[in-house]
Write an enzyme that holds these catalytic residues in place. Structure first.
Site, PDB file in Angstrom:
ATOM      1  N   ARG A  65     -14.189  -0.945  11.537  1.00  0.00           N
ATOM      2  CA  ARG A  65     -13.892  -2.121  10.712  1.00  0.00           C
ATOM      3  C   ARG A  65     -14.279  -3.447  11.367  1.00  0.00           C
ATOM      4  O   ARG A  65     -13.435  -4.303  11.609  1.00  0.00           O
ATOM      5  CB  ARG A  65     -12.416  -2.126  10.315  1.00  0.00           C
ATOM      6  CG  ARG A  65     -12.021  -0.899   9.549  1.00  0.00           C
ATOM      7  CD  ARG A  65     -10.601  -0.948   9.114  1.00  0.00           C
ATOM      8  NE  ARG A  65     -10.458  -1.560   7.812  1.00  0.00           N
ATOM      9  CZ  ARG A  65      -9.271  -1.702   7.194  1.00  0.00           C
ATOM     10  NH1 ARG A  65      -8.182  -1.311   7.774  1.00  0.00           N
ATOM     11  NH2 ARG A  65      -9.215  -2.250   6.008  1.00  0.00           N
ATOM     12  N   ASP A 121      -8.569   3.897  -0.997  1.00  0.00           N
ATOM     13  CA  ASP A 121      -7.122   3.761  -0.796  1.00  0.00           C
ATOM     14  C   ASP A 121      -6.302   4.807  -1.558  1.00  0.00           C
ATOM     15  O   ASP A 121      -5.076   4.844  -1.440  1.00  0.00           O
ATOM     16  CB  ASP A 121      -6.659   2.347  -1.214  1.00  0.00           C
ATOM     17  CG  ASP A 121      -7.063   1.299  -0.190  1.00  0.00           C
ATOM     18  OD1 ASP A 121      -7.582   1.672   0.868  1.00  0.00           O
ATOM     19  OD2 ASP A 121      -6.860   0.101  -0.461  1.00  0.00           O
ATOM     20  N   LYS A 150      -0.606  -5.857  -3.509  1.00  0.00           N
ATOM     21  CA  LYS A 150      -0.607  -6.326  -2.117  1.00  0.00           C
ATOM     22  C   LYS A 150      -1.962  -6.938  -1.745  1.00  0.00           C
ATOM     23  O   LYS A 150      -2.029  -8.045  -1.227  1.00  0.00           O
ATOM     24  CB  LYS A 150      -0.318  -5.148  -1.174  1.00  0.00           C
ATOM     25  CG  LYS A 150      -0.571  -5.470   0.270  1.00  0.00           C
ATOM     26  CD  LYS A 150      -0.360  -4.279   1.176  1.00  0.00           C
ATOM     27  CE  LYS A 150      -1.595  -3.467   1.444  1.00  0.00           C
ATOM     28  NZ  LYS A 150      -2.530  -3.993   2.431  1.00  0.00           N
ATOM     29  N   CYS A 155      -4.798  -1.078   9.908  1.00  0.00           N
ATOM     30  CA  CYS A 155      -4.849   0.378   9.979  1.00  0.00           C
ATOM     31  C   CYS A 155      -6.013   0.855  10.848  1.00  0.00           C
ATOM     32  O   CYS A 155      -7.111   0.295  10.782  1.00  0.00           O
ATOM     33  CB  CYS A 155      -5.041   0.955   8.572  1.00  0.00           C
ATOM     34  SG  CYS A 155      -3.569   0.834   7.562  1.00  0.00           S
TER      35      CYS A 155
HETATM   36  C1  UD1 Z   1     -10.099  -3.918   1.842  1.00  0.00           C
HETATM   37  C2  UD1 Z   1      -8.693  -3.458   1.513  1.00  0.00           C
HETATM   38  C3  UD1 Z   1      -8.508  -2.003   1.886  1.00  0.00           C
HETATM   39  C4  UD1 Z   1      -9.589  -1.139   1.229  1.00  0.00           C
HETATM   40  C5  UD1 Z   1     -10.981  -1.701   1.543  1.00  0.00           C
HETATM   41  C6  UD1 Z   1     -12.095  -0.984   0.799  1.00  0.00           C
HETATM   42  C7  UD1 Z   1      -7.285  -5.409   1.755  1.00  0.00           C
HETATM   43  C8  UD1 Z   1      -6.201  -6.060   2.515  1.00  0.00           C
HETATM   44  N1  UD1 Z   1      -7.741  -4.236   2.250  1.00  0.00           N
HETATM   45  O1  UD1 Z   1     -10.258  -3.806   3.256  1.00  0.00           O
HETATM   46  O2  UD1 Z   1      -7.215  -1.594   1.451  1.00  0.00           O
HETATM   47  O3  UD1 Z   1      -9.501   0.169   1.737  1.00  0.00           O
HETATM   48  O4  UD1 Z   1     -11.047  -3.104   1.166  1.00  0.00           O
HETATM   49  O5  UD1 Z   1     -11.867  -1.015  -0.577  1.00  0.00           O
HETATM   50  O6  UD1 Z   1      -7.721  -5.897   0.735  1.00  0.00           O
HETATM   51  N2  UD1 Z   1     -17.534  -3.642   7.227  1.00  0.00           N
HETATM   52  C9  UD1 Z   1     -18.420  -3.978   8.219  1.00  0.00           C
HETATM   53  N3  UD1 Z   1     -18.538  -5.298   8.576  1.00  0.00           N
HETATM   54  C10 UD1 Z   1     -17.782  -6.282   8.010  1.00  0.00           C
HETATM   55  C11 UD1 Z   1     -16.874  -5.920   6.986  1.00  0.00           C
HETATM   56  C12 UD1 Z   1     -16.776  -4.589   6.622  1.00  0.00           C
HETATM   57  O7  UD1 Z   1     -19.102  -3.111   8.763  1.00  0.00           O
HETATM   58  O8  UD1 Z   1     -17.926  -7.448   8.398  1.00  0.00           O
HETATM   59  C13 UD1 Z   1     -17.395  -2.223   6.814  1.00  0.00           C
HETATM   60  C14 UD1 Z   1     -16.019  -1.649   7.131  1.00  0.00           C
HETATM   61  O9  UD1 Z   1     -15.933  -1.189   8.449  1.00  0.00           O
HETATM   62  C15 UD1 Z   1     -15.891  -0.561   6.097  1.00  0.00           C
HETATM   63  C16 UD1 Z   1     -16.634  -1.131   4.882  1.00  0.00           C
HETATM   64  O10 UD1 Z   1     -17.485  -2.162   5.399  1.00  0.00           O
HETATM   65  O11 UD1 Z   1     -16.536   0.589   6.539  1.00  0.00           O
HETATM   66  C17 UD1 Z   1     -15.733  -1.719   3.798  1.00  0.00           C
HETATM   67  O12 UD1 Z   1     -14.842  -2.655   4.381  1.00  0.00           O
HETATM   68  P1  UD1 Z   1     -14.181  -3.847   3.550  1.00  0.00           P
HETATM   69  O13 UD1 Z   1     -14.543  -3.721   2.118  1.00  0.00           O
HETATM   70  O14 UD1 Z   1     -14.532  -5.130   4.232  1.00  0.00           O
HETATM   71  O15 UD1 Z   1     -12.651  -3.543   3.732  1.00  0.00           O
HETATM   72  P2  UD1 Z   1     -11.464  -4.546   3.979  1.00  0.00           P
HETATM   73  O16 UD1 Z   1     -11.726  -5.840   3.307  1.00  0.00           O
HETATM   74  O17 UD1 Z   1     -11.131  -4.545   5.424  1.00  0.00           O
END
Ligand code: UD1
Length: 420
Positions: free
Chosen positions: A122, A307, A22, A117
């Site tokens: 985030r 995850d 996914k 979620c």
């Molecule tokens: C993706 C995955 C999700 C997985 C996560 C971490 C998809 C669709 N989702 O989510 O299933 O749990 O990676 O492996 O691929 N953060 C910030 N600022 C930002 C971006 C992120 O503070 O601009 C923080 C987030 O709040 C979180 C951490 O960084 O605490 C990791 O987030 P990120 O790796 O970006 O997760 P997703 O891409 O949303």
């Protein structure tokens, strides 16, 4: 609203074919926006989140055709809109990654701030920081990110403050059509990033370093169509392995990518599972034993994936001994604990980011509610090992990320039914 009725106590046993990932398919579908030519994607999982992304592509003006082999062909020859509306983005955070491709291809984009979620704040500050470094002007107005650039984006050095999967993907895709070289420092190393990079390379992008902390992209003027098959879903693979182990069962998963699951397989061995790997097949056998409690600390890849934290926690709930589960990626990712405790587990939260799991010999059925995508499968694991029949409400969360869950579980001998 659909619910699952699970009568616990069966040892899972049998074979299963793993679906396409996914978290990769969604990003590849967004990447299609970078070219006017048709792109064909194979091994796309049949999931609500994928349908949402296809709907979003349609909204932007892309033509989407699904052929008899369930391959998805997308042609984004002419886009009629650069606006990703709140109604679609709010249900799925991953749709925010259309921002980079739209901006790089069209010079402007309006994308709603994301939902998805409820597992922590985030934010998307890193996505915006990266795109700003590539020359975009970005404003947030009324809940929408408005991004624009005169002419092409310009290659630049981007250093992320933390490892972000979505941020890396947005900047990686945008950089493909930028003028000059982009170097992404502190890039995410997740296998889905590598899959996205390989896909973009198949479209004519010039990318090196994927899978390491430093990704180098030499921008090209245009990308072309291609045919590409989505990688196997490592989270689905790990989830079914954990479910089988929790029940003391044995399982053979086919079409997996074992090399993307090393840490999880090591943990499962520590829990008492016997594991054998041959090419794309993983065999796990617990020989009817109760799992041994194992400590987990989530971390960016190649660490233990956040995850799979909830599912492992559910197994530890009935394991022999006490374990500590430390969540380092998301700050609000223990909502399942309260629900699993309703089944008679003994889990305490310490300081918000650690769960102390005192394994109990037996869980007992009770009505529970799914709170987010992966957490909802932890309730399935708990229900599979509980005595009696558990009703799991709000399973639309599960349908976002697990293909044909009840068929797959039934195939393994579980007593599972969907009710409305
Ligand atoms: C993706 C995955 C999700 C997985 C996560 C971490 C998809 C669709 N989702 O989510 O299933 O749990 O990676 O492996 O691929 N953060 C910030 N600022 C930002 C971006 C992120 O503070 O601009 C923080 C987030 O709040 C979180 C951490 O960084 O605490 C990791 O987030 P990120 O790796 O970006 O997760 P997703 O891409 O949303």
């Amino acid at each position: 609203m659909d619910k699952l009725l699970i009568t616990g106590g069966q040892r899972l046993s049998g074979s299963l074919r793993i679906s396409g990932a996914k978290n990769s398919a969604l990003k590849l579908l967004a990447g299609v926006l970078l070219t006017e030519e048709p792109v064909t994607l194979g091994n796309v999982p049949h999931l609500h989140d994928v349908t949402t992304m296809i709907e979003l592509l349609g909204c932007l003006g892309a033509d989407v055709v699904i052929d008899e082999k369930l391959r998805v062909e997308v042609t984004a020859s002419q886009l009629r809109s650069v606006r990703a509306p709140y109604e679609l983005v709010k249900t799925m955070r991953a749709s925010f990654v259309v921002l980079g491709p739209l901006l790089a291809r069209c010079g402007s984009a309006e994308v709603s701030l994301p939902g998805g979620c409820a597992i922590g704040a985030r934010p998307v500050d890193q996505h915006l920081k990266g795109l700003t470094a590539l020359g975009a002007d970005i404003e947030v107005i009324d809940g929408y990110v408005h991004a624009r650039v005169d002419g092409r984006l310009k290659g630049a050095e981007v250093t992320f403050d933390m490892v972000t999967v979505g941020g890396t993907e947005n900047v990686l895709m945008a950089a493909c059509l930028a003028d000059g070289q982009t170097v992404i420092h502190n890039a995410a190393r997740e296998p889905e990033i590598v899959d996205l990079a390989e896909f973009l390379i198949a479209m004519g992008a010039d990318i090196t370093g994927q899978g390491t902390f430093t990704i180098v992209v030499n921008g090209v003027e245009r990308l072309h169509g291609c045919s590409y098959s989505v990688m196997p879903d490592r989270v689905e693979t790990g989830t079914y392995l954990i479910a089988a182990a929790a029940t003391g069962g044995s399982i053979r998963v086919q079409g997996a990518a074992p090399e993307t699951l090393s840490v999880v397989l090591d943990k499962l061995r520590e829990s008492g599972a016997q594991i054998a790997i041959h090419d794309d097949v993983i065999e796990l056998d617990m020989h009817g034993r109760r799992p041994i409690a194992v400590d987990i600390e989530t971390a960016p890849y190649p660490g233990f994936p956040t995850d799979m934290q909830a599912q492992y926690l559910a197994m530890n709930a009935i394991a022999d001994g006490t374990s500590r589960i430390h969540e380092t990626i998301f700050e609000n990712r223990f909502m399942h604990v309260q629900e699993i405790n309703r089944l008679g587990a003994n889990i305490e939260i310490e300081g918000g980011s650690t769960a102390v799991v005192h394994g109990v010999a037996q869980l007992k059925a009770a009505p529970v509610m799914a709170t987010d995508l992966r957490a909802s499968f932890s309730l399935v694991v708990a229900a599979l090992v509980a005595s009696g029949t558990t009703l799991i409400d709000r399973i639309y969360h599960i349908d976002r990320g697990y293909e044909t869950i009840e068929e797959k579980l039934q195939l393994l001998g579980a007593d599972v039914r969907r009710v409305r």
